[in-house]
Design a protein around this motif. Structure first.
Motif, PDB file in Angstrom:
ATOM      1  N   ASP A 192       0.841  -1.190   0.000  1.00 23.34           N
ATOM      2  CA  ASP A 192       0.000   0.000   0.000  1.00 23.34           C
ATOM      3  C   ASP A 192       0.881   1.246   0.000  1.00 23.34           C
ATOM      4  O   ASP A 192       1.788   1.361   0.826  1.00 23.34           O
ATOM      5  CB  ASP A 192      -0.908  -0.036   1.241  1.00 23.34           C
ATOM      6  N   ILE A 193       0.620   2.156  -0.934  1.00 27.48           N
ATOM      7  CA  ILE A 193       1.417   3.382  -1.050  1.00 27.48           C
ATOM      8  C   ILE A 193       1.472   4.143   0.286  1.00 27.48           C
ATOM      9  O   ILE A 193       2.476   4.775   0.603  1.00 27.48           O
ATOM     10  CB  ILE A 193       0.872   4.276  -2.201  1.00 27.48           C
ATOM     11  N   LYS A 194       0.393   4.028   1.093  1.00 25.59           N
ATOM     12  CA  LYS A 194       0.337   4.718   2.396  1.00 25.59           C
ATOM     13  C   LYS A 194       1.419   4.211   3.349  1.00 25.59           C
ATOM     14  O   LYS A 194       1.812   4.909   4.277  1.00 25.59           O
ATOM     15  CB  LYS A 194      -1.020   4.489   3.067  1.00 25.59           C
TER      16      LYS A 194
ATOM     17  N   ILE B 283      -2.616  -0.568  -5.899  1.00 27.43           N
ATOM     18  CA  ILE B 283      -3.899   0.023  -5.543  1.00 27.43           C
ATOM     19  C   ILE B 283      -4.856  -1.149  -5.383  1.00 27.43           C
ATOM     20  O   ILE B 283      -5.082  -1.912  -6.331  1.00 27.43           O
ATOM     21  CB  ILE B 283      -4.372   0.995  -6.652  1.00 27.43           C
ATOM     22  N   LYS B 284      -5.378  -1.318  -4.175  1.00 22.98           N
ATOM     23  CA  LYS B 284      -6.241  -2.464  -3.874  1.00 22.98           C
ATOM     24  C   LYS B 284      -7.500  -2.415  -4.729  1.00 22.98           C
ATOM     25  O   LYS B 284      -8.187  -1.394  -4.751  1.00 22.98           O
ATOM     26  CB  LYS B 284      -6.619  -2.398  -2.380  1.00 22.98           C
ATOM     27  N   MET B 285      -7.771  -3.499  -5.430  1.00 17.63           N
ATOM     28  CA  MET B 285      -8.981  -3.488  -6.258  1.00 17.63           C
ATOM     29  C   MET B 285      -9.592  -4.874  -6.416  1.00 17.63           C
ATOM     30  O   MET B 285      -8.949  -5.891  -6.150  1.00 17.63           O
ATOM     31  CB  MET B 285      -8.695  -2.860  -7.610  1.00 17.63           C
ATOM     32  N   ASN B 286     -10.844  -4.893  -6.840  1.00 17.72           N
ATOM     33  CA  ASN B 286     -11.600  -6.116  -7.102  1.00 17.72           C
ATOM     34  C   ASN B 286     -10.864  -6.983  -8.131  1.00 17.72           C
ATOM     35  O   ASN B 286     -10.353  -6.461  -9.120  1.00 17.72           O
ATOM     36  CB  ASN B 286     -12.977  -5.706  -7.636  1.00 17.72           C
TER      37      ASN B 286
ATOM     38  N   ASN C 222     -11.923  -8.882 -10.389  1.00 17.95           N
ATOM     39  CA  ASN C 222     -12.498  -8.872 -11.747  1.00 17.95           C
ATOM     40  C   ASN C 222     -11.824  -7.849 -12.646  1.00 17.95           C
ATOM     41  O   ASN C 222     -11.893  -7.929 -13.864  1.00 17.95           O
ATOM     42  CB  ASN C 222     -13.992  -8.537 -11.707  1.00 17.95           C
ATOM     43  N   CYS C 223     -11.192  -6.856 -11.996  1.00 13.71           N
ATOM     44  CA  CYS C 223     -10.582  -5.769 -12.756  1.00 13.71           C
ATOM     45  C   CYS C 223      -9.076  -5.957 -12.763  1.00 13.71           C
ATOM     46  O   CYS C 223      -8.432  -5.944 -11.719  1.00 13.71           O
ATOM     47  CB  CYS C 223     -10.972  -4.440 -12.109  1.00 13.71           C
ATOM     48  N   GLU C 224      -8.521  -6.149 -13.951  1.00 11.19           N
ATOM     49  CA  GLU C 224      -7.079  -6.403 -14.053  1.00 11.19           C
ATOM     50  C   GLU C 224      -6.236  -5.178 -13.772  1.00 11.19           C
ATOM     51  O   GLU C 224      -5.154  -5.256 -13.211  1.00 11.19           O
ATOM     52  CB  GLU C 224      -6.739  -6.891 -15.465  1.00 11.19           C
ATOM     53  N   SER C 225      -6.708  -4.033 -14.223  1.00 11.15           N
ATOM     54  CA  SER C 225      -5.924  -2.813 -14.072  1.00 11.15           C
ATOM     55  C   SER C 225      -6.820  -1.603 -14.262  1.00 11.15           C
ATOM     56  O   SER C 225      -7.923  -1.715 -14.787  1.00 11.15           O
ATOM     57  CB  SER C 225      -4.813  -2.772 -15.112  1.00 11.15           C
ATOM     58  N   LEU C 226      -6.314  -0.458 -13.819  1.00  9.71           N
ATOM     59  CA  LEU C 226      -7.026   0.807 -13.996  1.00  9.71           C
ATOM     60  C   LEU C 226      -6.478   1.519 -15.219  1.00  9.71           C
ATOM     61  O   LEU C 226      -5.389   1.196 -15.701  1.00  9.71           O
ATOM     62  CB  LEU C 226      -6.809   1.693 -12.768  1.00  9.71           C
TER      63      LEU C 226
ATOM     64  N   ILE D  14      -4.371   8.487  -8.633  1.00  2.19           N
ATOM     65  CA  ILE D  14      -4.631   7.980  -7.280  1.00  2.19           C
ATOM     66  C   ILE D  14      -3.326   7.913  -6.482  1.00  2.19           C
ATOM     67  O   ILE D  14      -3.274   8.297  -5.318  1.00  2.19           O
ATOM     68  CB  ILE D  14      -5.342   6.606  -7.327  1.00  2.19           C
TER      69      ILE D  14
ATOM     70  N   GLU E 222      -2.489  10.073  -3.105  1.00  8.36           N
ATOM     71  CA  GLU E 222      -2.068   9.465  -1.832  1.00  8.36           C
ATOM     72  C   GLU E 222      -0.742  10.062  -1.356  1.00  8.36           C
ATOM     73  O   GLU E 222      -0.579  10.329  -0.167  1.00  8.36           O
ATOM     74  CB  GLU E 222      -1.932   7.944  -1.976  1.00  8.36           C
TER      75      GLU E 222
END
Lengths: 238, 238
Positions: free
Chosen positions: A179-181, A213-216, A218-222, A230, A234
């Motif tokens: 996590d970037i944070k 970046i934490k994601m579902n 089903n989604c490979e990438s933003l 994003i 952050e």
């Protein structure tokens, strides 16, 4: 000065500036539409103005007809005003930087420029095989923010190798990033990769940290512009 | 079946599906390229396949030449495969929703669809005067995520008026909003406005909360896809 022929050598010269090759040769580029031309005037980089209006400007102004304007504009509907501008100076980097590795889409670059200003990044480092900074779509989608940030076009491998050790080099990973944070740094160089292929292996090996970046699942990438934004958001809030 | 003439009535029929009017009439739309066609096949919405390859598919397949394909494709270079698909069903909303008020840019809609899936939003509510969901650029920029989320096209004023009071309606404001992290809710409806004008006054008056994204004062606003994505990211992590 008034110009009426599309064959006029001056018109031919401006028309060439629609191509990267000639922009680079002449160190000039075109900025369209009132809002953006005003930003360029404020920045003091305007060489001359081309317009179909009858307004007066401090800079040398060429009054042309719609036919010439359509030839010069990147927009189907043409423009009312175009400024011929000197390319922006590249300055020394000071704060956080975002490094773009072979970014191809002009809309993404414009979006990243806009977000970089919003989130107080100091500079954008554009790999020399990325989309051209002076592409009309980049300028338009930056909403004028191109005039508010330092952009350096360079070989990013060399850049990263020579970067001061004050900087933590952070790339992105959807698999094993943190996590970037939770990543601590003094200054950061965030590295964003090509839209289809991500960051190249060679560049990735130069980085000390991987952020995700934490994601579902089903989604490979933003979208590249979104993930860059994003991460910068952050960093700015961290 | 093999088709070779661009005047064939079947080809003419498909060609019409490039226009929103006929897509709405026929409740059909076109999906281009292997990756996206595969997603549509998985979703079970494919009526027929059009291809210049010699592959076999379960669905009725029409084998065409490059000339026909170029006529049907939205891409200058054409496509190898196109699926004619039944429009997606609109389902009941369950979790967090994002409401798009007169969004115009197809790339922005695709990006928002992608981020909505990534950040576990349940549904996208698209105002009936927004860009068409089935615009080829929307489908392409969604990277197939259009098949993984519920999208409802409707009058958003009516939608917001009838929304269950479990939902907190949150719009954005660069002037007097509060940090999205500090807004408490059970479920949220995030409202994102038009690229140039933001959220309409009428819609804004229906919202209980205003959220802002803290940014440098040199930057007036973010790209609509980016600000939607950052807010959804925060909601998902909250």
């Amino acid at each position: 000065m008034e110009l009426s022929s599309t064959n006029n050598p001056q018109v031919k010269f401006w028309q060439k500036l629609k191509l990267k090759k000639y922009r680079d040769e002449e160190k000039l580029f075109l900025v369209e539409d009132e809002h953006l031309v005003n930003e360029a005037l404020k920045k003091g980089i305007v060489k001359e103005i081309i317009t179909i209006t009858h307004e007066k400007f401090q800079e040398p102004t060429y009054y042309v007809n719609e036919k010439i304007m359509k030839l010069l504009s990147s927009q189907v509907t043409g423009a009312k005003i175009i400024a011929v501008c000197h390319m922006l100076d590249e300055k020394e980097i000071l704060g956080n930087v975002i490094v773009l590795d072979r970014l191809q889409d002009p809309g993404n670059l414009g979006t990243i420029i806009r977000s970089a200003v919003a989130f107080n990044f100091d500079s954008i480092i554009l790999s020399d095989d990325s989309v051209d900074l002076y592409n009309p779509k980049v300028i338009r989608s930056s909403e004028g923010m191109i005039f508010h940030i330092n952009v350096i076009r360079t070989n990013i491998t060399t850049f990263l190798n020579n970067l001061s050790n004050e900087y933590t080099k952070i790339t992105t990973s959807v698999i094993d990033g943190e996590d970037i944070k939770n990543i601590k740094f003094n200054k950061c160089a965030l590295i964003i990769g090509n839209e289809g292929e991500g960051v190249s292996k060679k560049v990735a090996t130069l980085c000390e940290k991987k952020a995700y970046i934490k994601m579902n699942k089903n989604c490979e990438s933003l979208n590249a512009g979104v993930s860059a934004s994003i991460l910068m958001y952050e960093v700015n809030h961290g």
